[in-house]
Design an enzyme around this catalytic site. Structure first.
Site, short mmCIF file in Angstrom:
data_model
loop_
_atom_site.label_atom_id
_atom_site.label_comp_id
_atom_site.label_asym_id
_atom_site.label_seq_id
_atom_site.Cartn_x
_atom_site.Cartn_y
_atom_site.Cartn_z
N ARG A 95 -1.08 -0.43 2.07
CA ARG A 95 -1.22 -1.08 3.38
C ARG A 95 -2.66 -1.51 3.56
NH1 ARG A 95 0.22 4.09 6.59
NH2 ARG A 95 -0.84 4.80 4.71
N CYS B 126 2.57 -9.62 5.09
CA CYS B 126 3.71 -9.20 4.27
C CYS B 126 5.05 -9.14 4.98
CB CYS B 126 3.37 -7.87 3.61
SG CYS B 126 1.99 -8.08 2.51
N THR C 150 4.36 -9.54 -4.84
CA THR C 150 5.71 -9.36 -4.31
C THR C 150 6.51 -10.62 -4.61
OG1 THR C 150 4.82 -7.97 -2.57
CG2 THR C 150 7.01 -8.93 -2.18
N LYS D 265 10.96 -3.55 -3.72
CA LYS D 265 9.80 -3.97 -2.91
C LYS D 265 10.26 -4.64 -1.61
CE LYS D 265 5.86 -5.01 -1.41
NZ LYS D 265 5.00 -4.02 -0.81
N ALA E 63 6.20 1.58 19.19
CA ALA E 63 6.49 0.29 19.84
C ALA E 63 5.19 -0.47 20.02
CB ALA E 63 7.17 0.53 21.18
N GLY E 64 5.24 -1.77 19.95
CA GLY E 64 4.02 -2.58 20.09
C GLY E 64 4.38 -4.02 20.40
N LYS F 52 -3.63 -5.56 12.50
CA LYS F 52 -3.65 -4.10 12.67
C LYS F 52 -5.11 -3.67 12.59
CE LYS F 52 -2.68 -1.56 9.03
NZ LYS F 52 -2.03 -0.93 7.87
N GLY G 231 3.26 -7.87 12.43
CA GLY G 231 2.63 -9.07 11.88
C GLY G 231 2.10 -8.75 10.50
P1 NAD Z 1 -4.62 -12.80 -1.49
O1 NAD Z 1 -4.33 -14.15 -0.96
O2 NAD Z 1 -5.57 -11.91 -0.78
O3 NAD Z 1 -5.15 -12.91 -2.98
C1 NAD Z 1 -4.56 -13.70 -3.98
C2 NAD Z 1 -5.67 -14.18 -4.93
O4 NAD Z 1 -5.09 -14.83 -6.07
C3 NAD Z 1 -6.63 -15.20 -4.31
O5 NAD Z 1 -7.95 -14.72 -4.40
C4 NAD Z 1 -6.43 -16.47 -5.15
O6 NAD Z 1 -7.62 -17.21 -5.32
C5 NAD Z 1 -5.97 -15.88 -6.46
N1 NAD Z 1 -5.24 -16.79 -7.34
C6 NAD Z 1 -4.30 -17.72 -7.01
N2 NAD Z 1 -3.87 -18.34 -8.12
C7 NAD Z 1 -4.53 -17.81 -9.17
C8 NAD Z 1 -4.50 -18.02 -10.58
N3 NAD Z 1 -3.68 -18.91 -11.14
N4 NAD Z 1 -5.33 -17.30 -11.35
C9 NAD Z 1 -6.15 -16.39 -10.81
N5 NAD Z 1 -6.23 -16.14 -9.47
C10 NAD Z 1 -5.42 -16.83 -8.68
O7 NAD Z 1 -3.20 -12.10 -1.64
P2 NAD Z 1 -2.85 -10.53 -1.48
O8 NAD Z 1 -2.78 -10.17 -0.06
O9 NAD Z 1 -3.69 -9.75 -2.42
O10 NAD Z 1 -1.35 -10.54 -2.02
C11 NAD Z 1 -1.06 -10.72 -3.39
C12 NAD Z 1 0.40 -10.34 -3.61
O11 NAD Z 1 0.58 -8.95 -3.38
C13 NAD Z 1 1.39 -11.04 -2.69
O12 NAD Z 1 2.59 -11.27 -3.40
C14 NAD Z 1 1.63 -10.02 -1.59
O13 NAD Z 1 2.89 -10.17 -0.98
C15 NAD Z 1 1.58 -8.73 -2.38
N6 NAD Z 1 1.18 -7.55 -1.61
C16 NAD Z 1 0.19 -7.64 -0.67
C17 NAD Z 1 -0.20 -6.51 0.03
C18 NAD Z 1 -1.28 -6.57 1.10
O14 NAD Z 1 -1.43 -5.59 1.82
N7 NAD Z 1 -2.02 -7.66 1.24
C19 NAD Z 1 0.41 -5.28 -0.25
C20 NAD Z 1 1.41 -5.22 -1.23
C21 NAD Z 1 1.78 -6.37 -1.91
C1 UGA Z 2 2.99 -3.32 4.81
C2 UGA Z 2 3.66 -2.07 4.24
O1 UGA Z 2 3.43 -0.96 5.12
C3 UGA Z 2 3.10 -1.73 2.86
O2 UGA Z 2 3.79 -0.62 2.32
C4 UGA Z 2 3.30 -2.95 1.95
O3 UGA Z 2 2.72 -2.73 0.69
C5 UGA Z 2 2.65 -4.17 2.58
O4 UGA Z 2 3.19 -4.39 3.90
C6 UGA Z 2 2.90 -5.38 1.75
O5 UGA Z 2 3.93 -5.51 1.14
O6 UGA Z 2 2.02 -6.20 1.72
P1 UGA Z 2 0.65 -3.87 5.99
O7 UGA Z 2 1.32 -5.14 6.36
O8 UGA Z 2 -0.68 -3.90 5.36
O9 UGA Z 2 1.60 -3.05 4.97
O10 UGA Z 2 0.50 -2.96 7.30
P2 UGA Z 2 1.47 -2.00 8.13
O11 UGA Z 2 0.72 -0.78 8.45
O12 UGA Z 2 2.78 -1.82 7.48
O13 UGA Z 2 1.67 -2.83 9.49
C7 UGA Z 2 2.43 -4.02 9.54
C8 UGA Z 2 2.67 -4.43 10.98
O14 UGA Z 2 3.57 -3.54 11.63
C9 UGA Z 2 1.40 -4.43 11.83
O15 UGA Z 2 1.41 -5.57 12.67
C10 UGA Z 2 1.52 -3.15 12.64
O16 UGA Z 2 0.83 -3.19 13.86
C11 UGA Z 2 3.01 -3.08 12.85
N1 UGA Z 2 3.52 -1.72 13.13
C12 UGA Z 2 3.45 -0.76 12.17
C13 UGA Z 2 4.07 -1.45 14.38
O17 UGA Z 2 4.14 -2.32 15.27
N2 UGA Z 2 4.57 -0.19 14.61
C14 UGA Z 2 4.53 0.79 13.66
O18 UGA Z 2 5.02 1.91 13.94
C15 UGA Z 2 3.95 0.50 12.42
#
Ligand code: NAD
Ligand code: UGA
Length: 442
Positions: free
Chosen positions: A161, A270, A125, A214, A262-263, A330, A267
């Site tokens: 998610r 993201c 992102t 996004k 509601a909650g 969550k 958190g």
């Molecule tokens: P994460 O911290 O779990 O993983 C990132 C990984 O990248 C780590 O393992 C780290 O060691 C590695 N890394 C860092 N620098 C590197 C490099 N130069 N070469 C190779 N590896 C390297 O992060 P994440 O939760 O997977 O999130 C990644 C991205 O995706 C973020 O931008 C986040 O906002 C986005 N995103 C996350 C979610 C989610 O649910 N976690 C959902 C949608 C989008």
């Molecule tokens: C969220 C988005 O839902 C994903 O689409 C997105 O890809 C992701 O962020 C991201 O960009 O990383 P995530 O954070 O994994 O996913 O989980 P959610 O299910 O969205 O919950 C986020 C927070 O909102 C949690 O703390 C959850 O408890 C809270 N929530 C969610 C509420 O309090 N009420 C709701 O009705 C829904």
């Protein structure tokens, strides 16, 4: 050389690992790369470093079949791949803006070992304009190397998610592909052909639009949650029931029923960081994002309001033991990044409470990251957690907390206060067992 079935994923965290594993499940040959040696070593031994339902099975199956492999060597990952995904972290900086150092470093490393045409796909992102920065970095490195390979940069944001990541990746509401190159667009459609054949909607845009999509999606969802939390506060003050309000307004198709629970405040890794980054992007371009700014502030206040609720009911929390059920942000994840439990527990501790906590999956991460600075007693299970406590505070709605033996719990507690911050119990059922019950907005 041009083989769309060979994929490299740079960054093997939540998104990289899930994406890589699911793409290999679609039949592609995927190499996942990470700079974190211990993570890659675990994965090579079939150990999954995160708690994510359904992921282990897919990783192990595809690793065995040879379609999925792991490495710390970026050259090995990029060499045979035409499509290279960047899925590294974009954590918040002090001022709220997204830190792009990992993305740009990944782009640099890819460019250093490019050996022909590649499509570099940004799945992290990232703020609008990052695609252009990635392109510039790659050009610069290729120039330094004295080579002139053609390449395209695509924005393909991820919407999964945590807790339902595999299912979300396999059955997405939409796949967004931002590029102006026909070749890259065709290749990306081919990478996702299983989803294309199954009629999942594809949205083709330019890179900037995909980047905005996004952040707009996450900010909208965060706003929806914050909106219902604000209505919950009003419901509490006037004797209304937020769950009924939420059900009724959600029946209007223009509003929709999702993300209206509601909650204790949103958190996770993201919403908090992405809303702040969006406000920051606005600032950078001279656009005031006052609505999103209010959402961020309202959410911060809402989390603290949960502590006020506990303090008001107990009179004072100083010297009292509070049992906290659920630490992850969550259910179905061990992720504690920006978890509401963190604000609540820190504030309770600041007000002099002793904390006992239990979570089915997140206690290790909680002890290492969220609460490394606090003297928390971690319990063996939910019943051990509440023994001797003056109140139980349910922060995360894990399924195993939905049918607690309230009588057994009450018999071991020092005082019968039950704070249900996820509204998963009926007030009457809990009060019948002799507890004072406090939900959110009802
Ligand atoms: P994460 O911290 O779990 O993983 C990132 C990984 O990248 C780590 O393992 C780290 O060691 C590695 N890394 C860092 N620098 C590197 C490099 N130069 N070469 C190779 N590896 C390297 O992060 P994440 O939760 O997977 O999130 C990644 C991205 O995706 C973020 O931008 C986040 O906002 C986005 N995103 C996350 C979610 C989610 O649910 N976690 C959902 C949608 C989008
Ligand atoms: C969220 C988005 O839902 C994903 O689409 C997105 O890809 C992701 O962020 C991201 O960009 O990383 P995530 O954070 O994994 O996913 O989980 P959610 O299910 O969205 O919950 C986020 C927070 O909102 C949690 O703390 C959850 O408890 C809270 N929530 C969610 C509420 O309090 N009420 C709701 O009705 C829904």
């Amino acid at each position: 050389m041009f083989d769309v079935n060979q994929i490299a994923v740079i960054g093997t965290g939540y998104v990289g690992l899930v994406s890589g594993a699911c793409l290999s499940e679609f039949g592609l040959k995927v190499v996942c790369m990470d700079v974190d040696e211990s993570k890659i070593n675990c994965l090579k031994r079939g150990i999954i470093p995160i708690y994510e339902p359904g992921l282990e099975e897919i990783v192990v199956r595809n690793e065995k079949s040879g379609r999925l492999s792991f490495t710390t060597d970026i050259g090995e990952a990029v060499e045979h791949a035409t499509v290279v995904f960047i899925a590294v972290g974009t954590p918040p900086q002090e001022d709220g803006s997204a830190d792009l150092k990992y993305v740009l470093e990944a782009a640099r490393s890819i460019a250093k070992c490019m050996n022909g045409y590649k499509i570099i796909v940004d799945k992290s992102t990232v703020p609008v304009g990052t695609g252009r920065k990635v392109k510039a970095v790659i050009r610069e490195v290729l120039r330094e190397r004295g080579v002139d390979y053609d390449f395209d940069v695509v924005s393909n944001p991820e919407f999964l998610r945590e807790g339902s990541a595999v299912n979300d990746f396999m059955h997405p509401d939409r796949i967004v592909i931002g590029t102006q190159s026909n070749k890259a667009r065709k290749t990306m459609r081919s990478v996702y052909r299983v989803l294309y054949i199954n009629n999942h909607p594809f949205v083709f845009t330019n890179v900037e639009t995909a980047e905005v999509i996004k952040y707009a999606s996450n900010a909208f969802l965060a706003t929806k949650i914050t909106f219902i939390n604000e209505i919950a506060n009003l419901c509490e003050a006037v004797g209304a029931n937020v769950q009924q309000v939420s059900n009724a307004i959600g029946l209007d198709k223009r509003i929709g029923k999702y993300f209206l629970h509601a909650g204790p405040g949103y958190g996770g890794s993201c919403f908090p960081k992405d809303t702040k980054a969006l406000v920051n992007t606005g600032k950078e371009f001279g656009v005031e994002m006052s609505l999103i700014d209010s959402v961020i502030n309202a959410n911060d206040l809402h989390k603290l309001k949960m502590v006020d609720k506990i303090t008001a009911a107990l009179g004072d929390v100083e010297g009292k033991t509070i049992a906290v059920l659920g630490l992850s942000f969550k259910p179905e994840t061990d992720d504690v990044r920006e978890a509401p439990s963190s604000t609540i527990v820190h504030e309770l501790h600041r007000r002099g409470a002793h904390i006992r906590a239990y979570d089915p999956a997140a206690m290790e991460n909680a002890a290492r990251f969220a609460f490394s600075d606090l003297p928390i007693a971690y319990a063996q299970d939910e019943y051990d957690c509440v023994a001797g406590a003056h109140a139980v505070v349910l922060v995360t709605e894990w399924n195993q907390f939905r049918s607690l033996d309230l009588e057994q719990m009450k018999s071991t507690m020092a005082a019968p206060y039950f704070f249900d911050f996820r509204n998963i119990y009926e007030r009457r059922d809990v009060e019948e067992k002799g507890f004072a019950y406090f939900g959110v907005g009802r």
